[in-house]
Scaffold this active site. Structure first.
Site, short mmCIF file in Angstrom:
data_model
loop_
_atom_site.label_atom_id
_atom_site.label_comp_id
_atom_site.label_asym_id
_atom_site.label_seq_id
_atom_site.Cartn_x
_atom_site.Cartn_y
_atom_site.Cartn_z
N HIS A 199 -30.35 -18.66 -46.53
CA HIS A 199 -31.71 -19.03 -46.94
C HIS A 199 -31.72 -19.53 -48.38
CE1 HIS A 199 -33.99 -16.25 -43.88
NE2 HIS A 199 -33.86 -17.48 -43.43
N HIS A 218 -25.49 -13.59 -48.87
CA HIS A 218 -25.39 -13.04 -47.51
C HIS A 218 -25.67 -14.17 -46.51
CE1 HIS A 218 -29.59 -12.63 -48.76
NE2 HIS A 218 -29.89 -12.91 -47.49
N HIS A 277 -26.85 -15.16 -42.45
CA HIS A 277 -27.54 -14.72 -41.23
C HIS A 277 -26.76 -15.21 -40.01
CE1 HIS A 277 -31.39 -13.91 -43.51
NE2 HIS A 277 -30.74 -14.69 -44.36
P1 M7G Z 1 -33.03 -12.99 -46.95
O1 M7G Z 1 -32.70 -14.40 -46.61
O2 M7G Z 1 -32.69 -12.57 -48.35
O3 M7G Z 1 -34.54 -12.69 -46.74
O4 M7G Z 1 -32.25 -12.10 -45.90
P2 M7G Z 1 -35.49 -12.51 -45.51
O5 M7G Z 1 -35.64 -11.01 -45.33
O6 M7G Z 1 -36.78 -13.10 -45.99
O7 M7G Z 1 -34.90 -13.19 -44.33
C1 M7G Z 1 -32.05 -10.73 -46.02
C2 M7G Z 1 -31.69 -10.19 -44.66
O8 M7G Z 1 -31.34 -8.82 -44.79
C3 M7G Z 1 -32.87 -10.25 -43.70
O9 M7G Z 1 -32.48 -10.81 -42.47
C4 M7G Z 1 -33.32 -8.80 -43.60
O10 M7G Z 1 -33.89 -8.48 -42.35
C5 M7G Z 1 -32.03 -8.04 -43.83
N1 M7G Z 1 -32.24 -6.70 -44.42
C6 M7G Z 1 -33.10 -6.40 -45.41
N2 M7G Z 1 -32.96 -5.08 -45.71
C7 M7G Z 1 -33.76 -4.40 -46.73
C8 M7G Z 1 -32.02 -4.54 -44.90
C9 M7G Z 1 -31.46 -3.24 -44.78
O11 M7G Z 1 -31.78 -2.28 -45.49
N3 M7G Z 1 -30.47 -3.10 -43.83
C10 M7G Z 1 -30.08 -4.14 -43.02
N4 M7G Z 1 -29.16 -3.89 -42.11
N5 M7G Z 1 -30.60 -5.39 -43.13
C11 M7G Z 1 -31.56 -5.59 -44.07
#
Ligand code: M7G
Length: 302
Positions: free
Chosen positions: A231, A240, A242
């Site tokens: 993203h 990270h 996806h």
């Molecule tokens: P992002 O692109 O930074 O933001 O992705 P988004 O949440 O707007 O997509 C972060 C990714 O980490 C997302 O897909 C979240 O669902 C996932 N995520 C966030 N947290 C806080 C956790 C967590 O505590 N554990 C896991 N396993 N995934 C998380």
């Protein structure tokens, strides 16, 4: 001691609906638990059908005809989303929720941004630095403190090339159609794609190769059924990736143009222009509640 999910939910006092999305079938509610803000996120699962033993009567109850015409019948019914013993929904809780969490999940207008390298240097980079610390504590918990380790699909501990591949919190871990994994790299020096250059190509290619091999060896899914992307802007500034089943369309903005960028495209771009992500404008959308939108200079230069 950590409190149980049941205890948190039983103490939850409704305050207001932050978002109710008819297409995604999600509802986000703000409430209080012991005077602290809490967010409850409800998501209806999509139909989980076991083709072998599926009986339509198992999921359709109380059917009432609305009307019929020729070969067409339409009706209302009480539909169970799933077969017995499979979850019909997913509940996420954020507690205690910060102002930033509330703003992230709240219904809001979005704006299209063309971020120049100058805007990045002046506004975005300092913003990213200010967003580290507590906001990505969950990432460090996973990488360095064993949190969620029981669910890790893979952990390569090499400090430079290593990563954790684990179920994303968006996935119920049951329904393969909505398979959603998150790959979090061990190294802490990449906040976003703006930090990537051609020196990272082999690192990214290695990640991609391993993500595909491990995911397809662990789950019944093929390489050409995966959407692997990053993203910009991400919510969390630690690199990270996806990893999602292509069939999973119900992700709204998460896979929209203007937010999701395929990992393959990132690698190709870096092969074409070594400083690709430093020299070009990046186009994306953000909500009005995003921290960047509150920076006057950033808004005005857009
Ligand atoms: P992002 O692109 O930074 O933001 O992705 P988004 O949440 O707007 O997509 C972060 C990714 O980490 C997302 O897909 C979240 O669902 C996932 N995520 C966030 N947290 C806080 C956790 C967590 O505590 N554990 C896991 N396993 N995934 C998380």
């Amino acid at each position: 001691m950590e409190r149980s999910l049941e205890e948190l939910l039983s103490n939850f006092q409704f305050q207001k609906v932050l978002k109710n999305d008819p297409k995604e079938k999600t509802l986000v509610i703000l409430g209080l638990i012991d005077d602290n803000d809490a967010i409850v996120f409800l998501e209806k699962s999509h139909f989980n059908v076991d083709q072998g033993s599926f009986k339509v009567g198992d999921i359709i109850k109380e059917i009432r005809l609305i009307n019929n015409n020729d070969v067409y019948f339409w009706s209302s019914a009480l539909i169970k989303h799933s077969l017995p013993d499979t979850p019909s929904g997913k509940v996420n809780i954020i507690y205690p929720a910060t102002e930033a969490h509330i703003k992230k999940y709240e219904e809001q207008r979005v704006h299209y941004i063309t971020e120049t390298p100058e805007m990045y240097a002046t506004y975005v980079k300092p913003y990213i630095e200010s967003m580290k610390g507590d906001r990505i504590k969950w990432v460090y918990n996973i990488l360095f403190h064993g949190k969620e380790s029981e669910t890790f699909v893979y952990h390569d501990k090499d400090p430079d090339s290593g990563f954790v591949l684990l179920p994303d919190m968006k996935w119920d871990k049951v329904n393969m159609d909505s398979l959603y994994l998150c790959c979090i790299v061990n190294r802490c020096d990449i906040s976003s794609i703006r930090d990537l250059n051609s020196s990272h190509i082999s690192f990214l290619e290695n990640l991609k190769r391993k993500i595909i091999a491990i995911t397809c060896a662990t789950y019944p899914i093929k390489p050409d059924e995966l959407r692997i992307f990053v993203h910009y802007q991400p919510s969390y500034y630690h690199f990270h990736i996806h990893v999602v089943n292509l069939m999973h369309q119900g992700l709204g903005n998460g896979i929209a143009a203007g937010r999701a960028i395929l990992l393959d495209d990132v690698i190709e771009n870096l092969k074409l222009v070594p400083e690709y992500y430093q020299v070009r404008n990046l186009n994306y959308f953000i909500g009005e509640n995003h921290g960047l939108w509150s920076i006057e200079g950033f808004r005005e230069e857009n």
